[in-house]
Each structure stands twice: as C-alpha cells, then as structure tokens.
Design an enzyme around this catalytic site. Structure first.
Site, PDB file in Angstrom:
ATOM      1  N   HIS A  59      -4.277   4.760   6.929  1.00 15.32           N
ATOM      2  CA  HIS A  59      -3.790   5.661   7.988  1.00 15.32           C
ATOM      3  C   HIS A  59      -4.508   7.004   7.973  1.00 15.32           C
ATOM      4  CE1 HIS A  59      -0.749   7.293   5.020  1.00 15.32           C
ATOM      5  NE2 HIS A  59      -0.953   8.392   5.703  1.00 15.32           N
ATOM      6  N   ASP A  86      -2.402  -0.103   2.450  1.00 21.19           N
ATOM      7  CA  ASP A  86      -2.799   1.127   3.149  1.00 21.19           C
ATOM      8  C   ASP A  86      -4.006   1.805   2.486  1.00 21.19           C
ATOM      9  OD1 ASP A  86      -2.869   3.342   4.748  1.00 21.19           O
ATOM     10  OD2 ASP A  86      -0.746   3.846   4.530  1.00 21.19           O
ATOM     11  N   SER A 120      -1.023  11.770   1.094  1.00 21.88           N
ATOM     12  CA  SER A 120      -1.529  10.455   1.455  1.00 21.88           C
ATOM     13  C   SER A 120      -2.953  10.317   0.969  1.00 21.88           C
ATOM     14  CB  SER A 120      -1.502  10.264   2.965  1.00 21.88           C
ATOM     15  OG  SER A 120      -0.260   9.786   3.337  1.00 21.88           O
TER      16      SER A 120
HETATM   17  N1  ARG Z   1       4.662   7.762   6.423  1.00 20.88           N
HETATM   18  C1  ARG Z   1       3.305   7.853   5.969  1.00 20.88           C
HETATM   19  C2  ARG Z   1       2.797   9.287   6.107  1.00 20.88           C
HETATM   20  O1  ARG Z   1       3.567  10.169   6.369  1.00 20.88           O
HETATM   21  C3  ARG Z   1       2.426   6.884   6.685  1.00 20.88           C
HETATM   22  C4  ARG Z   1       2.164   7.194   8.097  1.00 20.88           C
HETATM   23  C5  ARG Z   1       1.249   6.257   8.827  1.00 20.88           C
HETATM   24  N2  ARG Z   1       1.873   5.008   9.185  1.00 20.88           N
HETATM   25  C6  ARG Z   1       2.612   4.780  10.298  1.00 20.88           C
HETATM   26  N3  ARG Z   1       3.155   3.613  10.437  1.00 20.88           N
HETATM   27  N4  ARG Z   1       2.804   5.659  11.245  1.00 20.88           N
HETATM   28  O2  ARG Z   1       1.706   9.606   6.419  1.00 20.88           O
HETATM   29  N1  GLU Z   2       2.169   9.425   4.490  1.00 25.49           N
HETATM   30  C1  GLU Z   2       2.134  10.802   4.091  1.00 25.49           C
HETATM   31  C2  GLU Z   2       0.812  11.480   4.361  1.00 25.49           C
HETATM   32  O1  GLU Z   2       0.123  11.148   5.273  1.00 25.49           O
HETATM   33  C3  GLU Z   2       2.506  10.901   2.672  1.00 25.49           C
HETATM   34  C4  GLU Z   2       3.896  10.597   2.583  1.00 25.49           C
HETATM   35  C5  GLU Z   2       4.734  11.800   2.385  1.00 25.49           C
HETATM   36  O2  GLU Z   2       4.973  12.593   3.298  1.00 25.49           O
HETATM   37  O3  GLU Z   2       5.136  11.892   1.225  1.00 25.49           O
HETATM   38  O4  GLU Z   2       0.453  12.432   3.722  1.00 25.49           O
END
Ligand code: ARG
Ligand code: GLU
Length: 672
Positions: free
Chosen positions: A84, A221, A607
């Site tokens: 991502h 990921d 991330s």
């Molecule tokens: N929750 C993770 C972060 O904050 C992954 C985000 C990307 N994935 C998604 N399905 N939107 O970045």
């Molecule tokens: N998916 C998040 C990012 O893009 C990390 C997850 C979080 O917020 O801890 O940085």
C-alpha cells in the site's frame, strides 16, 4: 534556562521508568532506554541502534515517499516496503493492458526495473538537540508571535549552516514536547528509486478494506524497490547510467521464525500522535469530529463502490483513491470506540482535576485547566466548520483540482470519473447545507444554492459534458476565501494560545508526575521523525470470550478464499501451490506463516517499517494496527494495542514460489 534543564532532567526520569510497549523513542536518546530494551530481550547495544560514528541499524531505514517507511535488505540497494506504500507507483505503471495492480509485477533483471519520477527515499544522517540555538535570544516575557518568529529565524539559520556547500541533503528543525525542546534532523535524499516487484493486489491487498485495521489478517502487504545512485554512490537524478546504491547498512533477513513472547522492535517514521491532549480535545475527536467525518466519507465510499462495481476501468482509476478514503474512515471508527471504551475523556478529566489542585499557587500552571476549557469551548463549532471545509466542500475532486490551478492535469484526468464526482458533490454539499449552522455557512454557497434551487441543479451546471472548470474554481475560491477570512483567523488565534498552554501543560504534567510519583511515562509525540518502539509478539482478546493468537498462515487465506468476493479472490497459482503443498523452504507445520501481531506502539507512517528480532535482523514488515487499538494515537492500552506485521517468510515464499524471482532472494542474506 533553568526551567529547561529541569525539564530535561524530568524527561530522563520519565524515560528511565521501566515499562515496555508504550512509547516512541528518539533514536539519539535511546541510551536512556537501552537497559529496559535489553531487559525485554534485545541483544544489541544503544550504539547498534543509533550511531554517528559507525554504521548502525538506522542506516538501513528510510523515510519512503512522504508518508511511509522502508528498509534496505541487500547490499545492492534492494528495499522492501508495503504494497500500500508503493500502491501509487504500481498503479501509475498500470493500464488495462498491463495491469500490475491486478497481475503483479516482477522485474526479472535490473534493466526491467521501473523508474518513479517524484518518489524519494531519505536516510537519516544524524539528529541532534538544538534547543539552545533555536531559543537563542528568547526572553521569558516575549509574545507567542515573537517567539514563533524567533524560532523560525534561528531554525532556518541552523538548517542553512548544515546545507551550505552540501548536495542532496535535507535539514529540518522540529519541535518536540510542544516546543519545550528542538531537534535538528539531517537526511540524505535519493531520487532514483525503481519498482522491482509487487505481488498482485489479490495478495498485496488481500482482504482489502474488509480486513483493513483488523486481525486476523492475511495481507501480503509488501512491494520491492531499488535505490539507485551515481557512480560515486551519492544521490543522482534518474539516469540510465546510475548504479544500484550500496547502503552503509542493510538488514539480514531472519527466516527462522517467531513465537509468542519473542522480542520485537519497530524502527520507522510514525506520523502524528497526540498523547498529552486535554480532555475536551479528546472528547471532540471521539464524539463530534470523528462521527461527522465518518458520515461524510460513508457517502463518498458508497458512491465509489457502486460505480467501481460496474466497470473494471473505473475500478483501476479509483482503487488508490478509495483505499485512502476508506482507510481513515475505518480508523476513525475504531479510534472513537476505543476512546469511549477506555473512558479516556473521564480519566483525563479526573487527572485534570487533580492537576488543577496541585497547580494552585504555582503561577506557571495555575488556571491552565480552566483556560483550556474556555478555549476549547470557544472553537468547538468552528472546528466542525473546518472539518466540513476539508471533508465536504473541498473533497469534490473537480473543485480541489480547479482550486489548485489545475496542477497535475494529466494524472487528474487519467484517474477521473465524472459520475462519481458529481454524485459526491450532490451528497457532500447537501450534507454541508444540512449540518452547518446558517451563521457559519459560506454566503457564496447560500447564494448559489438559492440561484440554482437545489444542489442537484447546481451539479447539472457544474458537471456538464465538459466539466465547468471556471465554475469549479470559483466555488473553491469563494468558499475557501470565506473560510480563510471568517473562520480560520479565530481558529488560528485560539490555537496559538492553545499551543502556548500545551507547552506549559506538558512541563506541568511532567512536574506533577515527578512530585506525585504518578508513574506516567513521557515520550515525544510522533512527528514524522525516526522512532524506535519495542514490544513482544503477543495475542489479545478483542471482546468477551474471544482470544486471538498472534500468527496467521496461508491456511487462513485458503479459508477466506472466495472467487465471488473481490477482496478474497486469490490467484489460481496460490491455490495450486497450496493444494500441492509446494511451500519450498518456507513451510511451517503444513502451511506458510503470513502475518503476526505484537505490542509495539506504532502509528500511521510506520507502514513499511522493519520489525526486528533481538539481534536486529528483519522478521517482518509493519503494515497496520488492530482495530480495537487504533486509539493508541491518543491513548495507549497495553491490553489491546497491537501492531500488525507481514511475516517476512510470506514475502520470501511469494517471491520464490509465485514470482519465481530467485535472483532477488539470492541478493539477500537469509538466516534459516
Ligand atoms: N490501515 C493501513 C494503514 O493505515 C493500511 C492501509 C491500506 N489498505 C487499505 N485497505 N486501505 O496504512
Ligand atoms: N497502515 C499504516 C500506515 O500506512 C500503519 C498502520 C498504523 O496506523 O499503525 O502507516
């Protein structure tokens, strides 16, 4: 000055209190924490984590693009981050004919690696406390305006001095503890960064937004890039003549596996946390701001979903946009729930009452609590107007595009689908009309609405066969000018005082804690600078009678696999590999490990961060947090806060068995 020395002493005290899990520590200050880190199982020294004299773990970590972390995993500049995090790049090379989002991409030789204009990776060269220099000339009776000016001027001087005669460096002075301390960060920035590999989205985004922010998780990921440099191994703009960068340090990959209770460390760039907020700010977040923003994004998401379901080309165009809209949308829900469940507002109020009593007769802190209340009360309505300005009025793509002078037109039109934008305009502008009090509504908005008779009729005029860019620009200019002239100044004025209060309140909290032996730990809020956090691989209980174990596997992917559901439809090749039990070296108990959770305190920006074992070897790549723990940006709870990491063995398995990109494995140092 005396105050400052006292504060630093307090930070030392706070930092030496033994308690794992919570906290994001500055690498250059890690000596203060190293005893505790080692007592948790870490085998290396503070110098191994951060050093300016020799290569250290920090030299293998990069700030990837603006908002992610990445790490070097070979001596030839090979870099791993999240799928991502590389999503925008993977998408930019994709079309209906070459759909790397759908099918994945693997460069089979260096010649096939794809350049990414605009993408940078930054290595931290060093960081250092510059508080004295930044506050040189400061007088205690200075106004906040004068102080801001002084800090800006001194910071600029410090940055310029560092950059003088140097190329490819970036220098930032940043405040911590609300400006009680300042640090200088100096980075080396590389601009030739090429895409090396990415699994298909059905692996890299497996579970999609359904599983996002959740455990159990089965997302592969990750994506691979390579940093290129000039002949001299220094940063250089993209050129065919560039060569793979030889980093000072890269991580060895530990494929021996992890177990519950194992030590883990996450080294990366968390973006923003607000751990020392006043109760009213937490209350506003959980009970007002998040619910409104969630509702507005629900409107947009439903519209996107419907159109994306009808047409593959639209799905590609909106894949990246939808992921980012959905991501915060889901996080805000978990965050609000977590704050409420933890009674964070009530707990803060109780603390504030005690603090207020203690502050009696201390001129620096007396009356802080009452003043906070007054100030937050005075901006509550305006803050909501601000939320609607960004999440409703400016969230229409055409309007923000026209508003920024149509910059990036090519990319804008490549990924634009008018029916989505038109329907979003109608939904968002109606919501603004309904939920914002008349006295705060933009007069231009009211006037146009009256002229057209309805938001729908207004939309028909704006979204004609050729979008009406002049009208879009006017909407942007008029509503934002109104906001800027009538709402923002009050907000800015009050926020200035709030910042000032926080500077004192921060010191006050530390002093209070010291005086009462409150047992609180202090660490600077995240601010997109490099941090170390550490914890253990550990399961958790998300709700009554449920316990989650900490490691997921390919078996879980096969259980979720469903060709009918987009988010769970895996590539046939993965099904075949599973059926044939063709797991290669990566097999564990008849499956392959996929992801794990641990107690590291992470945030957005972490991330792609390396998850390290006790010897500083790579065991995983951080990519998320569990939903029940997303309030950790405001209040951390060791019981449910978990970071989610890709188990590095799943990446190795995919590279080996799905991609057949053995040459990449050969580059790495894999401990098995
Ligand atoms: N929750 C993770 C972060 O904050 C992954 C985000 C990307 N994935 C998604 N399905 N939107 O970045
Ligand atoms: N998916 C998040 C990012 O893009 C990390 C997850 C979080 O917020 O801890 O940085």
């Amino acid at each position: 000055m005396k105050k400052l020395l006292f504060l630093v002493a307090l930070i030392l005290v706070g930092a030496s209190q033994v308690r794992a899990d919570e906290g994001m520590w500055l690498p250059s200050e890690i000596l203060k924490k190293i005893k505790d880190i080692q007592s948790q199982g870490f085998k290396l020294s503070a110098e191994d984590i951060y050093s300016v004299n020799q290569s250290s773990l920090k030299d293998a970590v990069v700030h990837f693009g603006g908002g992610c972390t990445g790490e070097l995993i070979s001596g030839e500049g090979l870099l791993i981050t999240n799928h991502h995090c590389g999503f925008g790049q993977i998408q930019s090379h994709s079309s209906v004919e070459h759909d790397y989002l759908k099918d994945g991409f693997w460069a089979m030789s260096k010649a096939e690696e794809l350049p990414n204009p605009g993408l940078t990776v930054s290595f931290l060269e060093y960081m250092t406390d510059v508080t004295d220099e930044v506050l040189k000339g400061y007088k205690p009776n200075m106004t906040e305006e004068k102080r801001i000016e002084l800090v800006a001027k001194n910071s600029k001087k410090i940055e310029e001095k560092v950059l003088k005669g140097k190329k490819n460096l970036k220098a930032n002075v940043k405040p911590i503890y609300y400006g009680n301390q300042y640090f200088l960060f100096v980075y080396k920035v590389f601009t030739d960064v090429r895409l090396v590999g990415a699994p298909p989205s059905s692996i890299g985004k497996f579970g999609g937004d359904t599983d996002n922010w959740m455990w159990p998780r089965h997302t592969g990921d990750f994506s691979l890039f390579r940093v290129y440099a000039g002949e001299d191994n220094e940063p250089a703009p993209y050129s065919e003549n560039n060569v793979p960068y030889r980093p000072k340090r890269h991580f060895k990959v530990n494929a021996k596996g992890i177990q519950e209770g194992d030590f883990t460390m996450v080294y990366g760039f968390p973006g923003t946390t607000r751990e020392y907020l006043f109760s009213d700010a937490v209350k506003y977040t959980a009970y007002t701001s998040n619910p409104h923003k969630i509702a507005l994004r629900t409107l947009r998401l439903n519209i996107q979903k419907e159109e994306m379901g009808k047409d593959q080309a639209v799905r590609i165009k909106y894949a990246s946009k939808q992921a980012s809209v959905a991501n915060a949308w889901k996080k805000w829900q978990g965050e609000a729930k977590g704050i409420i469940r933890l009674k964070a507002v009530e707990n803060k109020q109780a603390f504030e009452a005690k603090f207020d009593q203690w502050a009696q007769g201390k001129p620096e802190y007396e009356g802080l609590v009452a003043r906070f209340k007054e100030l937050y009360g005075s901006i509550e309505e305006l803050s909501l107007v601000q939320d609607y300005q960004t999440e409703a009025l400016n969230a229409v793509e055409l309007i923000s595009f026209a508003g920024r002078g149509q910059r990036g037109a090519e990319k804008f039109y490549k990924d634009y689908y008018m029916p989505i934008d038109k329907a979003s305009f109608i939904a968002l502008y109606n919501a603004y009309n309904k939920n914002i009090a008349d006295k705060y509504k933009s007069p231009y908005f009211k006037e146009q609405l009256q002229n057209f008779g309805s938001v729908e009729a207004w939309a028909d005029a704006l979204f004609t066969a050729e979008p009406n860019l002049a009208m879009a620009a006017e909407i942007y200019e008029k509503t934002n000018a109104y906001f800027k002239e009538n709402i923002a100044p009050t907000l800015a004025e009050v926020n200035k005082e709030i910042t000032l209060l926080y500077r004192a309140y921060m010191r006050g909290q530390m002093e209070y804690n010291e005086a009462t032996n409150g047992g609180k730990i202090f660490y600077p809020d995240a601010n997109s600078t490099l941090r170390v956090t550490y914890g253990k691989v550990k399961g958790y209980s998300p709700s009554d009678a449920v316990y989650y174990t900490p490691v997921s596997s390919l078996t879980g992917i096969i259980e979720k696999d469903n060709p009918e559901i987009y988010d769970y439809n895996i590539p046939q090749r993965l099904r075949d590999l599973y059926a044939a039990k063709d797991f290669g070296k990566w097999e564990v108990a008849g499956s392959v490990p996929v992801a794990f959770i641990a107690t590291n305190h992470t945030s957005g920006g972490n991330s792609g961060s390396p998850v390290l074992d006790a010897e500083g070897n790579l065991i995983g790549v951080n990519f998320d947090r569990v939903w029940e723990g997303t309030m950790s940006d405001v209040v951390y709870d060791p019981v449910v806060c978990r970071n989610i990491a890709l188990d590095i063995r799943y990446a190795l398995f995919i590279i080996d068995k799905l991609a057949g990109a053995n040459h990449l494995l050969q580059e790495m140092e894999i401990l098995k």
